[in-house]
Each structure stands twice: as structure tokens, then as C-alpha cells.
Design a protein around this motif. Structure first.
Motif, PDB file in Angstrom:
ATOM      1  N   TYR A  91       0.867  -1.086  -0.145  1.00  0.00           N
ATOM      2  CA  TYR A  91       0.141   0.109   0.113  1.00  0.00           C
ATOM      3  C   TYR A  91       0.761   1.397  -0.119  1.00  0.00           C
ATOM      4  O   TYR A  91       0.507   2.212  -0.702  1.00  0.00           O
ATOM      5  N   ARG A 130     -10.229  -6.880   5.936  1.00  0.00           N
ATOM      6  CA  ARG A 130     -10.643  -5.372   6.011  1.00  0.00           C
ATOM      7  C   ARG A 130      -9.918  -4.598   6.523  1.00  0.00           C
ATOM      8  O   ARG A 130      -9.694  -3.424   6.234  1.00  0.00           O
ATOM      9  N   ALA A 171      -8.676  -0.780   5.356  1.00  0.00           N
ATOM     10  CA  ALA A 171      -9.104   0.468   5.844  1.00  0.00           C
ATOM     11  C   ALA A 171      -8.155   1.442   5.807  1.00  0.00           C
ATOM     12  O   ALA A 171      -8.680   2.917   5.191  1.00  0.00           O
ATOM     13  N   PRO A 172      -7.002   1.443   6.266  1.00  0.00           N
ATOM     14  CA  PRO A 172      -5.799   2.541   6.386  1.00  0.00           C
ATOM     15  C   PRO A 172      -5.568   3.207   4.996  1.00  0.00           C
ATOM     16  O   PRO A 172      -5.497   4.435   4.841  1.00  0.00           O
ATOM     17  N   LEU A 219      -7.272   3.012   1.992  1.00  0.00           N
ATOM     18  CA  LEU A 219      -8.338   3.943   1.645  1.00  0.00           C
ATOM     19  C   LEU A 219      -8.524   5.149   2.225  1.00  0.00           C
ATOM     20  O   LEU A 219      -8.955   6.272   1.567  1.00  0.00           O
ATOM     21  N   ARG A 220      -8.187   5.092   3.665  1.00  0.00           N
ATOM     22  CA  ARG A 220      -8.317   6.521   4.224  1.00  0.00           C
ATOM     23  C   ARG A 220      -7.140   7.458   3.813  1.00  0.00           C
ATOM     24  O   ARG A 220      -7.449   8.529   3.627  1.00  0.00           O
ATOM     25  N   GLU A 221      -6.139   6.946   3.455  1.00  0.00           N
ATOM     26  CA  GLU A 221      -4.901   7.705   3.054  1.00  0.00           C
ATOM     27  C   GLU A 221      -5.114   8.361   1.817  1.00  0.00           C
ATOM     28  O   GLU A 221      -5.069   9.252   1.516  1.00  0.00           O
ATOM     29  N   ALA A 246      -8.108   8.788   0.376  1.00  0.00           N
ATOM     30  CA  ALA A 246      -9.101   9.803   0.393  1.00  0.00           C
ATOM     31  C   ALA A 246      -8.534  11.221   0.914  1.00  0.00           C
ATOM     32  O   ALA A 246      -8.950  12.321   0.648  1.00  0.00           O
ATOM     33  N   ARG A 247      -7.291  11.295   1.612  1.00  0.00           N
ATOM     34  CA  ARG A 247      -6.646  12.614   1.716  1.00  0.00           C
ATOM     35  C   ARG A 247      -5.970  13.141   0.519  1.00  0.00           C
ATOM     36  O   ARG A 247      -5.408  14.391   0.552  1.00  0.00           O
ATOM     37  N   ILE A 297     -16.053   7.936  -2.662  1.00  0.00           N
ATOM     38  CA  ILE A 297     -15.267   8.503  -1.332  1.00  0.00           C
ATOM     39  C   ILE A 297     -15.105   9.988  -1.479  1.00  0.00           C
ATOM     40  O   ILE A 297     -15.106  10.633  -0.541  1.00  0.00           O
ATOM     41  N   ARG A 298     -15.013  10.417  -2.799  1.00  0.00           N
ATOM     42  CA  ARG A 298     -14.946  11.891  -2.791  1.00  0.00           C
ATOM     43  C   ARG A 298     -15.583  12.219  -4.220  1.00  0.00           C
ATOM     44  O   ARG A 298     -15.392  11.324  -5.227  1.00  0.00           O
TER      45      ARG A 298
END
Length: 286
Positions: A178, A206, A210-211, A213-215, A217-218, A281-282
Motif C-alpha cells: 500500500y 478488511r 481501511a487505512p 483507503l483513508r490515506e 481519500a486525503r 469516497i470523494r
């Protein structure tokens, strides 16, 4: 790297990845301006489903072979995918086409493909697969480094203003991959902010996903879309329960192109508890 995609060719993950890829290519073809595709982990181009690697796992039986046997009169994106595979198989019976071959079939005269493969044997097979097609260039090199080196794309003195980057690494160590993907995305966006990126990822645990996808999204992008297919419940740590595509800067209303196909894939390929996800996500206002 020990990974060989021949063991997994034509499985449910390939089905999702290539269905989405073809829908992205069709959207690019909807405009006259030429486009450039960078395939960072291209593989060998063709995969014989009757050969030992594919036969050992039998994963194609739960993917492309099941779809072809069902011959569904399904949504347009699913029909498009099946037609593209059938067209490739008419030239190479018994083979499953990898992403570079599907891309090559979708190129127009002024479009270009750069396909990167680091493994010598796979790169040689890919060169043989695409031999004679001047629109396609095979690079035996690290695909992540190619994102920085080949964007923005040029053809001689001509700059190609539209690009799609497919990032499809092997994820031999899922969590370790990742950061490499995120770095490549940041570098690619810095060099060509308007480019589209399609990142394939496995769904095994999962919590590990998750981390990432969160990163993602930034990142400073217009839009991010996630498309996922789970063929079994997301509760088995020992198997790949499904996969997803993270789409950066996808075409406008792209979700509408693929939305009908995901429930069809769940019905045709899934076990009890299978499902799908299609989520922005955005999303930049249209």
C-alpha cells in the motif's frame, strides 16, 4: 518476486478488474483526443487456461468460465467484457487475455500503451504478444518508477493530454504494497493532475485495507470511486474473499456505467453472503 499471475488468470478478481478497465477505456474512446495507458504490472498478455498454472488452482472456473457458461444477457458493461474476451479468444483459443492485450484491442491509431513488466520471462512473453503493434511499447522495468518517468506522456514532440494508469501489483505482502501504491499515486498526480488512475486491490482482511483507503481519500483529487466485488463473506483470513478497484479521477457519471454489472456478478459468481460495493469516497459536484 515469486508471483505468477497464470495461477489466477480469469478468476473473479480478473473479471472485476477487466470489466472496470474496459468501461474506462470506452469512456476515453468517447472523445476524439488520443489517450495514453500505462499498465504498471502488465504480466505476459495471454494466459492458457488449460496449462498447468491455471489448472492447478482452477480459479478460472469460478470466474470467466462460469460467466461464459451462463452466457448472461446482462448489463452493457458485462456484455462488453465478455465480448472483449471472446474476441481475444477467437485469435488465441483457450487463452485468457491479460490487461495489456485488452487495452491494445481498444486503442485507436493515435492512442498509446506502455506496458511494464519486471520479470524477464513474463516481459519476453508480453513482447511476443504485442509484437508488431507500434502503438504498444513494452518496458522491462519497475512499474512504480514508470509512473514518474512516463507521465505526462509524449509521442515525439506531441504531448498526449489524456492518460489512464492501471496499477495492479501482486500484493505478495499486502500491507507492504500500500505505501508503494500511494507514493506512485502522489507522484503521478503531481506530474499529471488530470490523469485517471485505476488501482486494483485484494480483499482478504478488511482491517488491513481501511487505512489504505483513508490515506487515499486525503489526496488532492477531484473524485474517488470504489468498486468492490465480494464472492463470499468478508470473514475468511485465509482466502481472497473479493477485490476492489480504487478509481482516481474517473469519468463523469462513471458509476452509472458499471453499477448494473456488480449485482449481476454477485449473482453469477458469488457464494452465500456475497455482495458488492460502489461508493464515492470523494465526488466533485457536476
Amino acid at each position: 518476486m515469486n508471483y505468477r499471475h497464470g495461477f489466477h488468470a480469469g478468476n473473479h478478481a480478473d473479471v472485476l478488474k477487466h470489466l472496470v478497465l474496459l468501461a474506462l477505456l470506452d469512456a476515453l474512446r468517447g472523445k476524439d483526443a488520443p489517450y495514453f495507458v500505462l499498465d504498471t504490472h502488465a504480466g505476459r498478455g495471454n494466459y492458457p487456461l488449460a496449462a498447468e498454472p491455471a489448472q492447478r488452482t482452477g480459479e478460472a472456473a469460478g470466474g470467466i468460465l462460469r460467466l461464459q457458461a451462463a452466457a448472461p444477457d446482462g448489463p452493457p458493461a458485462l456484455r462488453r467484457y465478455l465480448e472483449a474476451v471472446a474476441a481475444a479468444q477467437s485469435e488465441s483459443p483457450g487463452d485468457y487475455p491479460g490487461s495489456p492485450r485488452l487495452v491494445a484491442a481498444a486503442l485507436r491509431a493515435d492512442d498509446r500503451l506502455a506496458a511494464c513488466e519486471l520479470q524477464p520471462e513474463e516481459a519476453a512473453a508480453l513482447k511476443a504478444c504485442l509484437a508488431g503493434d507500434r502503438r504498444c511499447h513494452v518496458h522491462r522495468r519497475d512499474g512504480y518508477a514508470a509512473v514518474k518517468a512516463l507521465l505526462p506522456p509524449r509521442e515525439g514532440e506531441r504531448r498526449i493530454g489524456r492518460a489512464l494508469v492501471l496499477i495492479d501489483p501482486p500484493y505478495e505482502a499486502q500491507e507492504a504494497e500500500y505505501p508503494k501504491v500511494l507514493k506512485a499515486l502522489r507522484e503521478g498526480l503531481a506530474r499529471m493532475p488530470q490523469a485517471q488512475f485505476a488501482v486494483w486491490y485484494p480483499i482478504k482482511r478488511r482491517a488491513a485495507l481501511a487505512p489504505f483507503l483513508r490515506e487515499a481519500a486525503r489526496m488532492p483529487v477531484r473524485s474517488l470511486l470504489v468498486a468492490e466485488l465480494l464472492v463470499r463473506p468478508d470473514d475468511s483470513p485465509l482466502r481472497m474473499n473479493g477485490s476492489g478497484m480504487l478509481l482516481v479521477n474517473p469519468p463523469w457519471r462513471f458509476d452509472e456505467r458499471i453499477a448494473p454489472a456488480l449485482p449481476a456478478l454477485v449473482r453469477l459468481l458469488g457464494e452465500n453472503g456475497a455482495g458488492s460495493r460502489l461508493e464515492w469516497i470523494r465526488r466533485e459536484p457536476g
